[in-house]
Write an enzyme that holds these catalytic residues in place. Structure first.
Site, PDB file in Angstrom:
ATOM      1  N   GLU A 146      21.203 -24.097  18.051  1.00  0.00           N
ATOM      2  CA  GLU A 146      20.277 -25.210  17.959  1.00  0.00           C
ATOM      3  C   GLU A 146      18.945 -24.687  17.417  1.00  0.00           C
ATOM      4  O   GLU A 146      18.639 -23.496  17.541  1.00  0.00           O
ATOM      5  CB  GLU A 146      20.050 -25.835  19.338  1.00  0.00           C
ATOM      6  CG  GLU A 146      21.231 -26.618  19.861  1.00  0.00           C
ATOM      7  CD  GLU A 146      21.531 -27.844  19.022  1.00  0.00           C
ATOM      8  OE1 GLU A 146      20.596 -28.614  18.713  1.00  0.00           O
ATOM      9  OE2 GLU A 146      22.701 -28.024  18.651  1.00  0.00           O
ATOM     10  N   SER A 161      27.350 -25.402   7.861  1.00  0.00           N
ATOM     11  CA  SER A 161      27.477 -24.988   9.255  1.00  0.00           C
ATOM     12  C   SER A 161      26.656 -25.916  10.144  1.00  0.00           C
ATOM     13  O   SER A 161      25.811 -26.686   9.678  1.00  0.00           O
ATOM     14  CB  SER A 161      26.997 -23.548   9.431  1.00  0.00           C
ATOM     15  OG  SER A 161      25.601 -23.473   9.186  1.00  0.00           O
ATOM     16  N   HIS A 162      26.870 -25.805  11.459  1.00  0.00           N
ATOM     17  CA  HIS A 162      26.174 -26.678  12.406  1.00  0.00           C
ATOM     18  C   HIS A 162      24.658 -26.540  12.275  1.00  0.00           C
ATOM     19  O   HIS A 162      23.935 -27.546  12.217  1.00  0.00           O
ATOM     20  CB  HIS A 162      26.614 -26.338  13.840  1.00  0.00           C
ATOM     21  CG  HIS A 162      25.832 -27.068  14.886  1.00  0.00           C
ATOM     22  ND1 HIS A 162      26.117 -28.362  15.261  1.00  0.00           N
ATOM     23  CD2 HIS A 162      24.754 -26.696  15.614  1.00  0.00           C
ATOM     24  CE1 HIS A 162      25.259 -28.748  16.185  1.00  0.00           C
ATOM     25  NE2 HIS A 162      24.423 -27.756  16.422  1.00  0.00           N
ATOM     26  N   VAL A 163      24.168 -25.313  12.248  1.00  0.00           N
ATOM     27  CA  VAL A 163      22.715 -25.129  12.218  1.00  0.00           C
ATOM     28  C   VAL A 163      22.120 -25.651  10.912  1.00  0.00           C
ATOM     29  O   VAL A 163      20.991 -26.163  10.884  1.00  0.00           O
ATOM     30  CB  VAL A 163      22.349 -23.645  12.459  1.00  0.00           C
ATOM     31  CG1 VAL A 163      22.683 -22.774  11.249  1.00  0.00           C
ATOM     32  CG2 VAL A 163      20.874 -23.497  12.810  1.00  0.00           C
ATOM     33  N   ARG A 175      21.940 -29.376  11.276  1.00  0.00           N
ATOM     34  CA  ARG A 175      20.848 -29.662  12.196  1.00  0.00           C
ATOM     35  C   ARG A 175      19.492 -29.573  11.481  1.00  0.00           C
ATOM     36  O   ARG A 175      18.603 -30.395  11.703  1.00  0.00           O
ATOM     37  CB  ARG A 175      20.860 -28.655  13.350  1.00  0.00           C
ATOM     38  CG  ARG A 175      21.799 -29.023  14.464  1.00  0.00           C
ATOM     39  CD  ARG A 175      21.130 -30.039  15.398  1.00  0.00           C
ATOM     40  NE  ARG A 175      22.068 -30.478  16.412  1.00  0.00           N
ATOM     41  CZ  ARG A 175      22.926 -31.457  16.247  1.00  0.00           C
ATOM     42  NH1 ARG A 175      23.005 -32.100  15.101  1.00  0.00           N
ATOM     43  NH2 ARG A 175      23.719 -31.830  17.230  1.00  0.00           N
TER      44      ARG A 175
END
Length: 1473
Positions: free
Chosen positions: A1058, A1076-1078, A1081
């Protein structure tokens, strides 16, 4: 041939060599391995040849380089000139210049045999060893200098702008000759630089400019010369220029220049047959002539005979002569010159004829096998690199081995001491802990800023009074001054009494009674005291306690800690035995041998502990000898015993081979044939033969008899260097100091060495001979990794005894590969080559040939291991030496060097699969580059990134396995803290990894420039302003909240973190995927996010930590600048707005009464968007897009199962844990997840899920047995439990979502065992361009794309108007792929995903029923990389699928899918956030 040889000699300035510079280097075990001064045996086997020319070959004034065991076609190292031949009297003066300080410069020109070539002679009345000509040619009146290829010896290219050629010093003048063979060069321009003084000599502030006479352009008749003659002439040109490394263009230019030279000769009337005879010396090459006595009385100067002898030796191919042959060659040279004098030639004319190489010479018949144009490099065998893969690496064990007891906690007094020591840092003077019958007593003294602090502490529970005084001399009792008494103290006549105060620390959990006092007087030397406790006096064994204040402050020694991550029992035992081990090497090696069984049983961590101990020894962190007299043969025997045991474990436990190699490299070889005893014997022989029985030699003799050590190798080398330097004592100390031996260390031996060497000149030759032989004996015992001794021990040798001396006979190892001795001979002959490429090839070929033998049982295996370690070490030193060789080379040469170093690293590593596939990748990149394929640099960049990741993984393994043992054992043994701190770092630096990293750093900017990548990859292009904060890992700060706008510079970003509150930008050298997730985000949160490939930029950003900076990104770059304080108020990037109540609301979902539903029943009340979207695609997308069959456990099923009577206790436990969580105890999250996994499945759930799966055509796990259903049920529970993973929980808190309202459905799909997985964003997320699709592709399952798997995926874009033309942006650098058998996957599908304003996708887990297999990937054989048509087809289909689904939904989509056997499947889609 004679002309070319003469020219070659003139290029060397026709000097009389007088000395050779050398360097002493340390091998991997810390033992010096001087490549120029290796010992030779008295008698040796036929495999190993001797040095070509002894020091007597050219008389007393010449010293020719000695080899390790042999010299082949090797050039001397650094030559100090003494004389230069006179210039051609027919030369013409071109210019004369008077400079400051009565310095005169003259430039002459003379004709050359070639009409197109001129010889420029530069003479200056200025004497310096560091004088350089900084020069270039002028062509067609253009200002830019032309850099000719033909240059004097020693010339270096200066930044491709000029050449720098060294002058030859002679008396008070310096000389230089340049040949210009380019008729287009009309003039020379130059400056003169005295490099040592940094002084420039100029022509009245400007360049010197000398116009050259016009030359005829060669008119070549319509004739040709045979190509093989052109090749020979090209080789001779290359040889006389110092065997430089040419670019392909330079090679072509040199080849044509050789052709022109031969055509010039033909135009003069020389026939091709004569030309052939001259080049190959067929007429006069093989006749042997006995030395003859001079028939005239004419005196020939020795320097001319020496030059002629050198020409003969060089012309003969620099063979290996015996001393008798050397003398005969000298007489042959004399006779050749004598014949010229008898013909009436004057000495001046004779000198000129030598200059031109016109003296006819005849060379020995032994050379007839030598080919003058044979390439001086071995032919490497082609091997299947996959055969080099080893996979039996030991895995790091997190837990302590079971045989070890529970770790003992530190006592209260120890915790108090630790706290005070950390506060004092390096100011601790004294520390003592006394064990009393009921507890402990601490006395700690620190000194800082002139103030001495005394702490006394005890863990007694009842009150304690300190009765104390101060001392100005030993142990006297003097009343302390009133000014130093702590509060509450009572002054007595000769003492004081103070009651200890009770203090505690909640942080360190201790409670003690303590006394603290500070004094400033320097004449106070100590403090006597006794304790009064419970009415009784407590003393130190009947005497007063006493603590001294004198001495130097000691560095704070880090606490040993609890030994976690180590073989603690073994390390504790080593620490107990260290006092015994300090007696001598014999004791240490025997103790190590006794402990090897225990170390082997403890596994990887046990051997790591032994390695740490041995490494501390080798680096002199432990005492080598303490008051114990031991014979060298006893040390040798102990070494033999230890290395035999290591050899046996190496055979029986292949998973530990890398650690065992490293241990072996720290231990000397030991000795067969009583080599160790010869250390004692031979020093006596040296003293007797050379009449040097007193002084330093006698002191060394006494030291050797008492206890020999690796220091003796250094001392012997220092003596040799001292003698070779004409007895310069500074050279003796230089060699010692460079290898870690100071005067203090010499004095610290039990038999100290006080004196400096003091030899007579008449002892010189005998000492050099005998010390050279002695070096071999010393290295045989102490330096197993020395290349020469390692080869000798494998090839075999004999050394006869003299008088009382023992003899030694080492037999050759049987079963060596065919041609292996010749290969090792080649290595020895080229081990000092300046151009190291051919040497590296030879070293690696030797390691490859040796490799199969290292996997077989052999009673001489350790000798083979020492040889392999020595070859490995020589590769590293060669790379370091050859690094400058790459300065002017292109990327192909650097890539080739990378392949060589990577191969070496793979051959030394246990778990080398990643290295091997990186190596295959580099070979493919080289192939692409040579064939001029598009994207070669882009592909090479991906291999470079992967190689860096592999190196980082290797370093992390060392850190995990070795550093805990280094810290624990280092603390127990009192090793210097700096040595402990850098232990792992130095291990990495000592290997090939450091050299490989240097090469990668050099190549990286070249590839980025070629591939037009720039220094940044901008993942989220948002302008930002904030204060720079440097962190190691983003993961460690993800839960923080910054109170001002913050730009994080993070070394590590995995992709799953996060982004902390208050963060406006994240900059990293790491390479998370764009999808990717980050990354998602960052884009959703409008945070700038970028990868920086330039370490200089990152270093600059880190140096600005704490400063306010502004970032302005584009799609490919970031411009940053410092802002003034106050400027932030106007910045739009300040995202520190107060977060009010969340506008996003979750609606609690209820159980619908059904445990399982089919895809036709998916509604918003039953399942999340993930399930509904996949259901919506069925029947609506083109038929070539596959959609997997799905069923689901709808919302409310988890809550229903939890309320089932069978799970009553689980529900109660969860309620308690959740309450603690609400109070801020985040550690409860892990316990909640663990509790959820205890749920039992209601029978109705099992039945309904079975019915729905079977009716939908999906396999039912229970049909394969109850265990398979249990696996499926555990996977379902893990999906539910992921509601409470840290990242998801904190993410919902951040946006103030009610976590209780979060409901989790479970989407059930059959897994497609993918060849490739992909993620599509139908609008380019980096640029926001809606006209193009962006996608990433990985090999295997898609978890490596969205999870924390290091490296990048293959990425590409495709214009929507041209879906058949995908453009690759980057090739994959991920080392791992996930693959799985036919199975079921259970995907999270919550009501908190894909909400407007909040992207919850990716926060929760999808869990396959079976564990995935992690496979190391080989992209060099992957069609997606190697087959352009296949690549285009796959990528185009992915783009077409994205376009079709975007069109179906009418909005940008985030799509996941897989490819199996060319068929495309979409497994989920959601709106692109």
């Amino acid at each position: 041939m004679s002309n070319s040889i003469g020219h070659n000699l003139f290029q060397k300035s026709l000097i009389r060599p007088s000395g050779f510079e050398h360097r002493s280097k340390l091998d991997s075990s810390g033992i010096p391995a001087n490549s120029l001064l290796q010992s030779a045996s008295v008698s040796q086997g036929p495999q190993i040849r001797r040095s070509p020319i002894s020091s007597s070959f050219y008389g007393k004034n010449l010293r020719v380089q000695k080899s390790k065991l042999a010299v082949g076609n090797r050039r001397p190292a650094i030559v100090t000139p003494r004389a230069v031949l006179a210039m051609d009297p027919a030369s013409e003066l071109l210019g004369k210049f008077s400079l400051d300080g009565n310095v005169e410069l003259q430039v002459f020109v003379s004709n050359h045999t070639s009409v197109s070539t001129v010889q420029v002679h530069i003479q200056i009345t200025y004497s310096s060893d560091s004088l350089l000509l900084h020069w270039g040619g002028i062509r067609d009146r253009k200002a830019k200098w032309v850099l000719p290829l033909r240059c004097p010896d020693g010339t270096k290219n200066y930044k491709n702008r000029a050449l720098r050629s060294p002058f030859v010093k002679s008396g008070t003048s310096s000389y230089l000759k340049i040949e210009i063979d380019d008729p287009a060069i009309q003039a020379l321009e130059f400056l003169i630089l005295d490099e040592a003084r940094n002084k420039w000599l100029k022509n009245k502030g400007d360049n010197f400019h000398v116009k050259l006479p016009a030359r005829q352009k060669l008119i070549i008749p319509n004739i040709s010369v045979p190509e093989e003659l052109v090749q020979i002439q090209a080789y001779l040109r290359w040889e006389r220029k110092g065997k430089q490394m040419y670019t392909p263009e330079q090679e072509k230019e040199e080849y044509e220049a050789a052709r022109i030279e031969l055509l010039e000769e033909v135009t003069k009337g020389i026939s091709v047959e004569d030309l052939r005879a001259r080049l190959t010396n067929k007429n006069d090459r093989y006749e042997i002539k006995e030395p003859a006595v001079s028939k005239t009385k004419s005196k020939i100067p020795d320097d001319l005979i020496q030059v002629q002898a050198y020409i003969r030796w060089e012309k003969a191919g620099k063979p290996n002569y015996s001393p008798e042959q050397q003398q005969r060659e000298f007489e042959e040279a004399r006779e050749e010159l004598q014949k010229e004098l008898e013909r009436g030639v004057s000495l001046d004319d004779l000198r000129k004829k030598i200059t031109k190489g016109e003296i006819q010479s005849k060379v020995s018949k032994q050379l007839e096998k030598k080919g003058y144009f044979s390439i001086e490099r071995i032919q490497r065998k082609k091997r299947d690199l996959a055969q080099l893969v080893t996979k039996y690496a030991a895995k790091y064990a997190e837990e302590d081995v079971s045989v070890e007891p529970k770790l003992k906690a530190l006592k209260a007094v120890e915790l108090f001491a630790k706290e005070k020591e950390e506060q004092a840092g390096d100011a601790v003077l004294n520390k003592k802990i006394f064990k009393l019958h009921d507890g402990q007593l601490l006395v700690l003294v620190t000194k800082a800023a002139g103030k001495t602090k005394i702490y006394v502490a005890t863990d007694f529970e009842e009150p304690v009074t300190l009765h104390w005084a101060l001392s100005r001399k030993g142990r006297e009792w003097l009343a302390p001054p009133l000014t130093v008494l702590p509060p509450g103290s009572v002054a007595l006549s000769e003492a004081a009494e103070t009651q200890l105060k009770s203090i505690s620390s909640t942080e360190l959990s201790y409670q003690v009674q303590s006394f603290e006092m500070e004094i400033e007087e320097d004449n106070i030397v100590g403090m006597p005291f006794v304790l009064l406790y419970d009415g009784k006096w407590i003393k130190n064994n009947g005497s007063d306690f006493y603590v001294e204040f004198s001495g130097e402050p000691k560095p704070f020694q880090k606490d040993a800690g609890d030994g976690r991550g180590t073989a603690k029992v073994l390390l504790d035992r080593i620490a107990e035995l260290e006092s015994e081990a300090q007696k001598s090497f014999m004791h240490r090696f025997n103790i190590a041998a006794d402990l090897m069984e225990q170390a082997k049983d403890a596994g990887e961590l046990g051997l790591a502990g032994v390695l740490v101990w041995m490494r501390f020894m080798a680096t002199r962190q432990l005492i080598w000898n303490k008051n114990y007299n031991v014979k060298p043969r006893e040390i040798s025997k102990a070494q033999d015993r230890l290395t035999d045991l290591l050899q046996n474990i190496y055979t029986s436990h292949p998973q530990y081979r890398e650690l065992l190699r490293m241990i072996i490299s720290t231990v000397g070889r030991g000795g067969e044939g009583d080599v160790g005893q010869r250390i004692r014997d031979e020093i006596l022989v040296i003293q007797r033969n050379n009449d040097c029985k007193g002084g330093m030699m006698e002191e060394w003799h006494q030291k050797l008899h008492n206890n020999t050590s690796p220091d003796d190798v250094v001392i012997c080398q220092a003596l040799i260097d001292h003698i070779k330097s004409d007895f310069d004592i500074s050279v003796y100390w230089k060699t010692l100091n460079e290898n870690g031996i100071t005067k203090e260390r010499l004095l610290s031996y039990d038999r100290a060495i006080h004196s400096e060497p003091n030899f007579r000149r008449d002892q010189k030759d005998g000492l050099l001979r005998d010390l050279g032989n002695y070096m071999r004996t010393l290295k045989a015992v102490h330096s197993g990794a020395d290349l020469e001794s390692a080869i000798a021990n494998c090839m075999g040798y004999r050394a006869e005894g003299q008088g009382f001396m023992v003899g030694v006979q080492i037999n050759p190892i049987s079963g060596l590969p065919s041609g292996f001795p010749e290969l090792l001979q080649y290595v020895l002959e080229h081990v000092e080559d300046k151009n190291v490429e051919a040497l590296l090839e030879g070293l690696l070929e030797a390691r490859q040939e040796l490799r199969p033998l290292l996997f077989k049982s052999n009673n001489r295996l350790k000798d083979l291991l020492f040889l392999d370690i020595a070859l490995d070490s020589t590769v590293r030193t060669a790379i370091e030496r050859g690094y400058e060789e790459l300065n002017d080379d292109g990327p192909e040469k650097i890539m080739y060097f990378i392949t060589l170093v990577l191969e070496n690293l793979a051959l030394s590593s246990d778990d080398n699969e990643d290295f091997i596939y990186c190596l295959k990748g580099w070979n493919h990149a080289l192939s692409m580059s040579k064939s001029k394929r598009n994207h070669w640099a882009l592909y090479a960049k991906s291999v470079l990134d992967r190689t860096r990741l592999a190196l980082a993984s290797k370093a992390e393994w060392y850190q995990q396995v070795l550093q805990p043992s280094a810290e624990y054992l280092g603390s127990l043994l009192g090793v210097d803290q700096w040595a402990v701190n850098i232990f792992t770092e130095e291990i990495v630096r000592a290997g090939s990894a450091a050299a490989l990293s240097m090469l990668l750093n050099r190549l990286d900017p070249v590839l980025r420039k070629t591939a037009h990548l720039g220094s940044w990859q901008v993942i989220s292009p948002v302008e930002a302003a904030g204060y720079i904060v440097v962190v190691d890992e983003l993961l460690t700060v993800q839960n923080l909240s910054y109170d001002r706008p913050t730009i994080l510079v993070a070394r590590r970003v995995s992709g799953e973190e996060e982004i902390p509150d208050g963060t406006v930008a994240v900059l990293t050298p790491d390479m998370p995927d764009v999808l990717s997730h980050v990354s998602v985000r960052a884009r959703n949160s409008k945070v700038c996010f970028a990868t920086c490939f330039d370490h200089n930029i990152l270093d600059n950003l880190r140096a600005n930590e704490g400063k306010l900076m502004n970032l302005k990104p584009t799609s490919a770059d970031i411009v940053y600048s410092e802002l003034k304080k106050g400027a932030l108020a106007d910045s739009s990037s300040n995202n520190l707005k107060e977060v009010g109540p969340s506008p996003i609301k979750l609606i609690r979902k209820k159980f619908s009464g059904r445990y399982a539903i089919s895809s036709e029943e998916f509604t918003s009340e039953m399942v999340g968007a993930k399930s509904r979207n996949i259901s919506h695609l069925k029947g609506k997308v083109p038929s070539w897009i596959g959609i997997p069959t799905s069923v689901a456990l709808p919302f409310g099923v988890f809550e229903k199962v939890l309320s089932d009577g069978s799970n009553q206790q689980v529900a109660m436990n969860l309620k308690v844990l959740k309450k603690k969580l609400e109070q801020g105890e985040f550690s409860q999250l892990r316990k909640i997840r663990k509790t959820v996994l205890q749920l039992a499945a209601p029978p109705q759930l099992v039945q309904e899920l079975k019915t729905k799966m079977k009716s939908s055509g999906m396999p039912w796990p229970g049909d394969e047995g109850e265990q398979r259903w249990e696996q499926a049920w555990m996977a379902i529970k893990k999906v539910w439990a992921s509601k409470w993973n840290e990242r998801a929980y904190l993410s919902t808190r951040k946006v103030k979502l009610d976590h209780d309202y979060l409901c989790m459905a479970v989407l059930v799909q059959e897994i497609i065992n993918a060849d490739y997985a992909f993620v599509i964003h139908t609008i380019n997320p980096s640029s926001g361009d809606s006209s193009e699709i962006y996608a990433e592709v990985v090999k295997g399952l898609g978890e490596t794309l969205v999870g924390a798997y290091p490296g990048r995926a293959l990425s590409f874009i495709c214009k929507k108007k041209d879906l058949n033309s995908p453009q690759v942006l980057g090739y994959p650098s991920k080392s791992s792929g996930l693959f799985i058998r036919r199975s079921i996957i259970f995907r999270s599908d919550s009501n908190g995903e894909d909400l407007e304003g909040y992207a919850g996708a990716g926060l929760y887990d999808s869990v396959p029923m079976d564990e995935e297999e992690k496979v190391v990937l080989d992209y060099s054989s992957d069609r997606l990389i190697t087959d352009e048509n296949f690549q285009k087809s796959i990528l185009s289909n992915i783009a077409r699928a994205g376009s079709a689904i975007e069109e179906l939904y009418g909005s940008a989509q985030d799509i996941e899918g897989v490819i199996r056997d060319g068929k495309l499947y979409v497994v989920q889609t959601r709106p692109q956030m």
